[in-house]
Design an enzyme around this catalytic site. Sequence first.
Site, PDB file in Angstrom:
ATOM      1  CG  HIS A  61      -2.806  -4.279   3.541  1.00  0.00           C
ATOM      2  ND1 HIS A  61      -3.074  -4.065   4.749  1.00  0.00           N
ATOM      3  CD2 HIS A  61      -1.224  -4.893   3.912  1.00  0.00           C
ATOM      4  CE1 HIS A  61      -2.534  -3.869   5.707  1.00  0.00           C
ATOM      5  NE2 HIS A  61      -1.393  -4.528   5.516  1.00  0.00           N
ATOM      6  CD  GLU A 100      -2.557  -5.276  -1.412  1.00  0.00           C
ATOM      7  OE1 GLU A 100      -3.551  -4.857  -1.712  1.00  0.00           O
ATOM      8  OE2 GLU A 100      -1.920  -4.863  -1.086  1.00  0.00           O
ATOM      9  CE  LYS A 137      -1.602   0.178   5.254  1.00  0.00           C
ATOM     10  NZ  LYS A 137      -3.871   0.131   4.051  1.00  0.00           N
ATOM     11  CG  PHE A 153       2.041  -7.857  12.441  1.00  0.00           C
ATOM     12  CD1 PHE A 153       2.260  -7.411  10.932  1.00  0.00           C
ATOM     13  CD2 PHE A 153       2.624  -7.458  13.318  1.00  0.00           C
ATOM     14  CE1 PHE A 153       3.421  -6.810  10.995  1.00  0.00           C
ATOM     15  CE2 PHE A 153       3.874  -6.841  12.386  1.00  0.00           C
ATOM     16  CZ  PHE A 153       4.114  -6.416  11.542  1.00  0.00           C
TER      17      PHE A 153
END
Length: 414
Positions: free
Chosen positions: A305, A316, A337, A401
């Site tokens: 993630h 994580e 990301k 979230f």
Amino acid sequence: MSNDRRVVITGIGVVCPLGDSVDAFWERLIAGESGIESIQCFDTTDFSVRIAGECRGFDPSKYADRKVVRRLDRFAQLAIAAATDAYKHGGFDVAPPNADRFGVVVGSGIGGLSEMEEQQRRLIGKGPGKVSAFTIPKLMANAASGNISIALGAKGPNTTVCTACASATHAMGDALNVIRRGDADVMITGGAEAAVTPLGIASFSSMKAISERNDEPARASRPFDRDRDGFVMGEGAGMLVFEDYEHATKRGANILAEVLGFGMSGDAGHIAQPDEEGRGAVKAMRLALKDAGVDHTSVSYINAHGTGTPLGDVAETVAIKAVFGDHARQLRISSTKSAIGHLLGASGGVELVATVMAIRHGVIPPTINLDNPGEGCDLNYTPLTAQDAHIDVAISNSFGFGGHNACIVVGRPR
């Protein structure tokens, strides 16, 4: 539920800050390039955050009639583009062979934010009579899945998942199970998001969640790095064709990977912060591995993630250590990301495309900008440059979230 039906991936499509095709995305990703730049789609003069990952040069008219395009929010435009490419990549004709057995399930964390902002401006500035009749059909989160269904003629199961940053991975888990239980043979699945808007940037900026490294856009997204200061917003869509194995082999499809398992959980903690011990993430990964029927030592790669937030990256890492034990040190891990930013509800779709490409090409995409690992971030995150590696089994993590955790397991075609 019967899990006897094997599910494979036969098509992939992506539109993101690194390009509007899988080949362009992959080439730039493994080269360690960044798609983060100064925002061009609106005036950021008064904003403390002025950087994001935009899909520059994206032309929706390549995928739909201009009249149709005008009736779609940008997130739905991106969704149709990636879905159309995935569908074609899967070797299908314009019309599905059996429309009732062909479905769509797409994730989006926010939906049509730009349309909401535009119509609010009209309402305030010109009055209620000037609000567009297309407002609701454009801003609703299910506009992506609905319009993909219309564009491709898919009449099977059609749903939308909205679980913040876990949306796409939850959607793919749903698609897996739809096929497993025999409700469809083919599913287009993934996620789409286009929240690089004034309200989107301002809102996350007010939360202190996104990076303010405005002078160095390409170096701003820094998962697991000591100097990370939040995630960088991105936009895009990642779509995949999930297909029943027997259906795929009968039509001679090119099988890219097999979908082995899925797991999900809830933190039941803070609405925006991860559990510091990663307990929800641990459960999601363990459930996914159990569903896949594979031992944790079989996993070679994790597409993390990895958003670049101080709390999230450590949580994580803690979770990965808890699930994999000593094998955690043998894993290759990376966060895509770092190159494209955080695509929110679309992130899991794009990241599974990257994971499939990693399996096929034997290359782990890098975590760029990882110059100095942060405290508590002590695993192999494939820093700076891509690494060659044989991958039989990989997992992709998404945590959102609301405490939503999702993990999907894929493997080399058998």
